[in-house]
Design an enzyme around this catalytic site. Structure first.
Site, PDB file in Angstrom:
ATOM      1  N   PRO A 171       4.388  46.532 -14.754  1.00 32.30           N
ATOM      2  CA  PRO A 171       5.194  47.687 -14.357  1.00 32.30           C
ATOM      3  C   PRO A 171       5.278  48.728 -15.470  1.00 32.30           C
ATOM      4  O   PRO A 171       5.417  48.398 -16.648  1.00 32.30           O
ATOM      5  CB  PRO A 171       6.571  47.083 -14.075  1.00 32.30           C
ATOM      6  N   LYS A 214       9.520  34.835  -5.293  1.00 28.21           N
ATOM      7  CA  LYS A 214      10.942  35.185  -5.383  1.00 28.21           C
ATOM      8  C   LYS A 214      11.378  36.035  -4.188  1.00 28.21           C
ATOM      9  O   LYS A 214      12.514  35.909  -3.704  1.00 28.21           O
ATOM     10  CB  LYS A 214      11.213  35.925  -6.689  1.00 28.21           C
ATOM     11  N   TYR A 228       4.749  34.638  -8.598  1.00 27.12           N
ATOM     12  CA  TYR A 228       6.159  34.748  -8.984  1.00 27.12           C
ATOM     13  C   TYR A 228       6.865  35.832  -8.174  1.00 27.12           C
ATOM     14  O   TYR A 228       7.918  35.586  -7.572  1.00 27.12           O
ATOM     15  CB  TYR A 228       6.243  35.052 -10.477  1.00 27.12           C
ATOM     16  N   VAL A 254      10.006  40.308 -26.022  1.00 23.91           N
ATOM     17  CA  VAL A 254      10.959  40.152 -27.131  1.00 23.91           C
ATOM     18  C   VAL A 254      10.554  38.984 -28.020  1.00 23.91           C
ATOM     19  O   VAL A 254      10.477  39.123 -29.253  1.00 23.91           O
ATOM     20  CB  VAL A 254      12.393  39.969 -26.603  1.00 23.91           C
ATOM     21  N   SER A 255      10.275  37.833 -27.416  1.00 24.80           N
ATOM     22  CA  SER A 255       9.887  36.679 -28.232  1.00 24.80           C
ATOM     23  C   SER A 255       8.541  36.911 -28.906  1.00 24.80           C
ATOM     24  O   SER A 255       8.346  36.539 -30.073  1.00 24.80           O
ATOM     25  CB  SER A 255       9.848  35.412 -27.376  1.00 24.80           C
ATOM     26  N   ASN A 256       7.603  37.546 -28.209  1.00 27.60           N
ATOM     27  CA  ASN A 256       6.307  37.863 -28.826  1.00 27.60           C
ATOM     28  C   ASN A 256       6.487  38.688 -30.088  1.00 27.60           C
ATOM     29  O   ASN A 256       5.953  38.369 -31.162  1.00 27.60           O
ATOM     30  CB  ASN A 256       5.438  38.644 -27.848  1.00 27.60           C
TER      31      ASN A 256
END
Length: 316
Positions: free
Chosen positions: A277, A152, A148, A191-193
């Site tokens: 990170p 990118k 990824y 956030v969703s986790n």
């Protein structure tokens, strides 16, 4: 809303961000062609648009060439969460690189303006904090996240080479952590986790000691920035950071989700994933100057809306 007469292509248009872009473009009067292969996107995200006279859906994989008449292109096609992009890393790189090449070729052929949804992951595990656009990053080219991150980065290279070689009108936006309704239950993002675990009464999983930081931008703010970037004068290319510079630790985020959801889940610790990170925060001075943009939705307000979305989704 009257039609603008402009036809806009959104790749990854049935995904989390793409579907919100489609909504915004329809509201302002564009004719929208939504392209998605439904690898991570879902028809539920665009269900309200399917009967709209200015909306068209095309099931297609951007790693294959495409020739359609369009005026503008938002290139958002790519799995964006670690769980999804690491599932088939070769296909992730192919989507980033071949997808960018195919959409750039289409933009060049049709004389269209094109925006690349890049990512803060191009900065890797940064040694400069906060991260300005002038920072070249610190990315592991052979790690688990490289498909990824490097995909990118290569896409950005292609965009700027098309600009230099063909004078193509390009916009490159580096998106920092974004959250909101239409995130996926199982996408592995923090956030969703946290929200799903809290609502289910499960242990909330904190990786490492929880001191690593992120900055979270609510999806409505992010979409405003993408549209503003696309509408900038032709000589503005970016890259431009888009995100919320309000920084907090993962432990603080977990505690906030527990408080806002009313959950009694407990926080448990797991080992930190490779190449995760330690810090992440955008320098948005350029976005403020060039786009006239700043995020407006406070974290608690955005989290409340996102929790309500997941609560309704899980109950259904």
């Amino acid at each position: 809303m009257r039609s603008t007469g402009q036809r806009t292509l959104v790749t990854g248009g049935a995904g989390f961000l793409g579907s919100h872009v489609c909504d915004a473009l329809i509201r302002r009067g564009d004719d929208v062609l939504c392209v998605d292969n439904f690898h991570t996107g879902t028809r539920d995200n665009i269900a309200a648009l399917l009967e709209h006279p200015r909306f068209e859906l095309l099931q297609h994989d951007v790693t294959l060439p495409l020739d359609v008449a369009v005026d503008r292109i938002f290139n958002l096609a790519c799995p964006a969460s670690p769980v999804h992009y690491q599932h088939d890393p070769v296909q992730t790189t192919r989507t980033c690189v071949h997808g960018a090449m195919n959409m750039l070729a289409l933009a060049h052929k049709r004389g269209a303006r094109i925006l690349q949804a890049s990512t803060s992951e191009v900065y890797g595990d940064p040694e400069v904090h906060p991260q300005p656009e002038s920072y070249w990053g610190r990315v592991n080219p052979i790690g688990m996240r490289s498909c990824y991150n490097e995909g990118k980065r290569c896409a950005e290279t292609l965009f700027f080479d098309y600009r230099r070689q063909y004078d193509l009108q390009i916009k490159v936006v580096r998106i920092f952590n974004t959250y909101g309704p239409r995130m996926y239950v199982d996408d592995g993002r923090v956030v969703s986790n946290f929200i799903v675990q809290a609502l289910r009464g499960e242990d909330v999983t904190l990786y490492g000691d929880g001191s690593q930081t992120r900055s979270f931008c609510y999806v409505d703010d992010l979409i405003e920035a993408l549209l503003a970037a696309m509408d900038t004068p032709a000589d503005f290319t970016g890259p431009v950071n888009v995100g919320n510079p309000a920084e907090l630790s993962m432990r603080e985020l977990a505690e906030r989700v527990l408080r806002l959801s009313g959950s009694r889940s407990r926080i448990v610790h797991r080992p930190l994933p490779p190449d995760d990170p330690k810090v992440r925060r955008p320098d948005i001075a350029l976005a403020e100057r060039a786009l006239g943009w700043q995020p407006r939705v406070p974290l608690d307000a955005g989290l409340e809306k996102t929790i309500a979305y997941f609560r309704a989704h899980l109950n259904a």
